[in-house]
Design a protein around this motif. Sequence first.
Motif, PDB file in Angstrom:
ATOM      1  N   SER A 160       0.841  -1.290   0.072  1.00  0.00           N
ATOM      2  CA  SER A 160      -0.079  -0.102  -0.103  1.00  0.00           C
ATOM      3  C   SER A 160       0.946   1.315  -0.053  1.00  0.00           C
ATOM      4  O   SER A 160       0.414   2.341  -0.767  1.00  0.00           O
ATOM      5  CB  SER A 160      -0.923  -0.057   1.163  1.00  0.00           C
ATOM      6  OG  SER A 160      -1.927  -0.896   1.205  1.00  0.00           O
ATOM      7  N   GLN A 171       0.609   4.198  -3.008  1.00  0.00           N
ATOM      8  CA  GLN A 171      -0.244   5.372  -2.471  1.00  0.00           C
ATOM      9  C   GLN A 171       0.309   6.589  -3.386  1.00  0.00           C
ATOM     10  O   GLN A 171       1.361   6.419  -3.986  1.00  0.00           O
ATOM     11  CB  GLN A 171      -0.195   5.631  -1.016  1.00  0.00           C
ATOM     12  CG  GLN A 171       1.458   6.124  -0.726  1.00  0.00           C
ATOM     13  CD  GLN A 171       1.262   6.518   0.746  1.00  0.00           C
ATOM     14  OE1 GLN A 171       1.301   5.749   1.618  1.00  0.00           O
ATOM     15  NE2 GLN A 171       1.363   7.768   0.989  1.00  0.00           N
ATOM     16  N   VAL A 197      -3.865  10.836  -0.164  1.00  0.00           N
ATOM     17  CA  VAL A 197      -3.274   9.805  -0.029  1.00  0.00           C
ATOM     18  C   VAL A 197      -3.789   8.849  -1.129  1.00  0.00           C
ATOM     19  O   VAL A 197      -3.283   7.928  -1.695  1.00  0.00           O
ATOM     20  CB  VAL A 197      -3.027   8.971   1.392  1.00  0.00           C
ATOM     21  CG1 VAL A 197      -2.566   7.502   1.134  1.00  0.00           C
ATOM     22  CG2 VAL A 197      -1.957  10.011   2.154  1.00  0.00           C
ATOM     23  N   ASN A 198      -5.124   8.835  -1.282  1.00  0.00           N
ATOM     24  CA  ASN A 198      -5.953   7.942  -1.819  1.00  0.00           C
ATOM     25  C   ASN A 198      -6.253   8.328  -3.265  1.00  0.00           C
ATOM     26  O   ASN A 198      -7.076   7.868  -3.951  1.00  0.00           O
ATOM     27  CB  ASN A 198      -7.516   7.566  -1.423  1.00  0.00           C
ATOM     28  CG  ASN A 198      -8.140   8.890  -1.138  1.00  0.00           C
ATOM     29  OD1 ASN A 198      -7.723   9.989  -1.648  1.00  0.00           O
ATOM     30  ND2 ASN A 198      -9.278   8.570  -0.701  1.00  0.00           N
ATOM     31  N   SER A 229       0.807  10.313   5.222  1.00  0.00           N
ATOM     32  CA  SER A 229       1.422   9.565   4.387  1.00  0.00           C
ATOM     33  C   SER A 229       2.543   8.825   5.136  1.00  0.00           C
ATOM     34  O   SER A 229       3.234   9.289   5.942  1.00  0.00           O
ATOM     35  CB  SER A 229       1.911  10.334   3.430  1.00  0.00           C
ATOM     36  OG  SER A 229       2.768   9.452   2.411  1.00  0.00           O
ATOM     37  N   GLU A 249       4.835   6.659   2.772  1.00  0.00           N
ATOM     38  CA  GLU A 249       4.955   6.247   1.595  1.00  0.00           C
ATOM     39  C   GLU A 249       6.478   5.588   1.240  1.00  0.00           C
ATOM     40  O   GLU A 249       7.414   6.065   2.034  1.00  0.00           O
ATOM     41  CB  GLU A 249       4.553   7.196   0.495  1.00  0.00           C
ATOM     42  CG  GLU A 249       5.727   8.460   0.263  1.00  0.00           C
ATOM     43  CD  GLU A 249       5.380   9.828  -0.307  1.00  0.00           C
ATOM     44  OE1 GLU A 249       6.034  10.276  -1.101  1.00  0.00           O
ATOM     45  OE2 GLU A 249       4.285  10.134   0.246  1.00  0.00           O
ATOM     46  N   TYR A 295      -4.223   0.647  -5.375  1.00  0.00           N
ATOM     47  CA  TYR A 295      -4.195   1.123  -3.886  1.00  0.00           C
ATOM     48  C   TYR A 295      -5.504   1.258  -3.376  1.00  0.00           C
ATOM     49  O   TYR A 295      -5.847   0.627  -2.268  1.00  0.00           O
ATOM     50  CB  TYR A 295      -3.555   2.800  -3.695  1.00  0.00           C
ATOM     51  CG  TYR A 295      -3.626   3.039  -2.555  1.00  0.00           C
ATOM     52  CD1 TYR A 295      -2.634   2.875  -1.347  1.00  0.00           C
ATOM     53  CD2 TYR A 295      -4.615   4.107  -2.187  1.00  0.00           C
ATOM     54  CE1 TYR A 295      -2.962   3.548  -0.326  1.00  0.00           C
ATOM     55  CE2 TYR A 295      -4.934   4.662  -0.837  1.00  0.00           C
ATOM     56  CZ  TYR A 295      -3.794   4.279   0.109  1.00  0.00           C
ATOM     57  OH  TYR A 295      -3.871   4.774   1.554  1.00  0.00           O
ATOM     58  N   LYS A 297      -7.090  -1.033  -0.029  1.00  0.00           N
ATOM     59  CA  LYS A 297      -7.679  -0.338   1.352  1.00  0.00           C
ATOM     60  C   LYS A 297      -9.260  -1.106   1.231  1.00  0.00           C
ATOM     61  O   LYS A 297      -9.657  -1.105   2.337  1.00  0.00           O
ATOM     62  CB  LYS A 297      -8.016   0.998   0.842  1.00  0.00           C
ATOM     63  CG  LYS A 297      -6.729   1.715   1.192  1.00  0.00           C
ATOM     64  CD  LYS A 297      -6.411   1.658   2.631  1.00  0.00           C
ATOM     65  CE  LYS A 297      -4.783   2.312   2.707  1.00  0.00           C
ATOM     66  NZ  LYS A 297      -4.263   2.114   4.115  1.00  0.00           N
TER      67      LYS A 297
END
Length: 340
Positions: free
Chosen positions: A45, A49, A115-116, A138, A140, A174, A178
Amino acid sequence: MKKHYWLFFCFILLHLASCQSDDFSVNFDSENSIEANGSLAELISRATQNPTALDDFIDRSSSTKIEFPYQLSINSGEFIELTSEEDYQLVINELQNLGANYSIQFQFPLEVSLVNYENLEVSTPENLENISSLEENSSEINCIEFVFPLQINSFTLSNEVAESRSFSNKAQFYNYLKQLQNQNGFFEFSYPIEVNVENSIVSISNLTQLETTFANLDASCFSPILFEPSPINIQFEEFILNESFIITSFTDDGEDETQEFENFEFTFLEGGVISIFNLETEMNFTGEWEINADDGDLELNLDFTDSVFGELDDDWLVVEFGNDQFILEDGNDIFIFEKN
């Protein structure tokens, strides 16, 4: 493929059996399957992201990414236009020349992404601050990229659905991961897959290779920071160390006493030593300096053995430094050092 469907069929049977007891739980262990709420899925993820932490030195938030193009101003200076990630270096170059904390102002309205990958229009600084405080932060990973398209097989315990899905980009993948996390799902890649690790394509044939690839990533991959100012006391030390200054303004209890020190040059040396040279008489003096940073305040402690500099003996608050000068203050006493 038959193995995959057999696994998912087992999931369904196990889940149906759970109806017989409230304490029943499904223990999953498979050679190539990944628990959506497990540690490896979390790494995946983070690698897929939206990279919202890369511009943290600009928006000071890892929950948002400022979308190009946009304009910003540093310390109320002229506006700089940014049109791509390459322009981040323009901002970094400016910040490296600033010794003190900096402030950035944006030209509104502007667009941010989360982030999404959701995009939002922002009209005011207050609006941006509210979004940053409410959205997910985040964490990442910035040096591994999955090569698309990707295909996975998944199963969710919450609705007993097994399916095969194909993804053409990071945003799709991503957000589906989720969704699987929220549904206590599992998934398997349709191997082989390819990942780009620091600009080198790596082919992966099974789960073990995928885990090893993440385990071997450099530590810097997990901290995507392009620019991070050093602590304020280190910045100030670097600013004055081995530099020579003259006093261009000194106010003592409201009285201008600059002329008492206008002929002295102060050089801050290693080991907390101040070398002082009288430009008129060519006499030499010494003193000591020490930097302290307590409770958010930056202090420069000065100590001189000669009574000539008695008025300078004090623990001074560093009000500002940069642009070849620094300003010290203690109550109504203020003086300015400028590089000579």
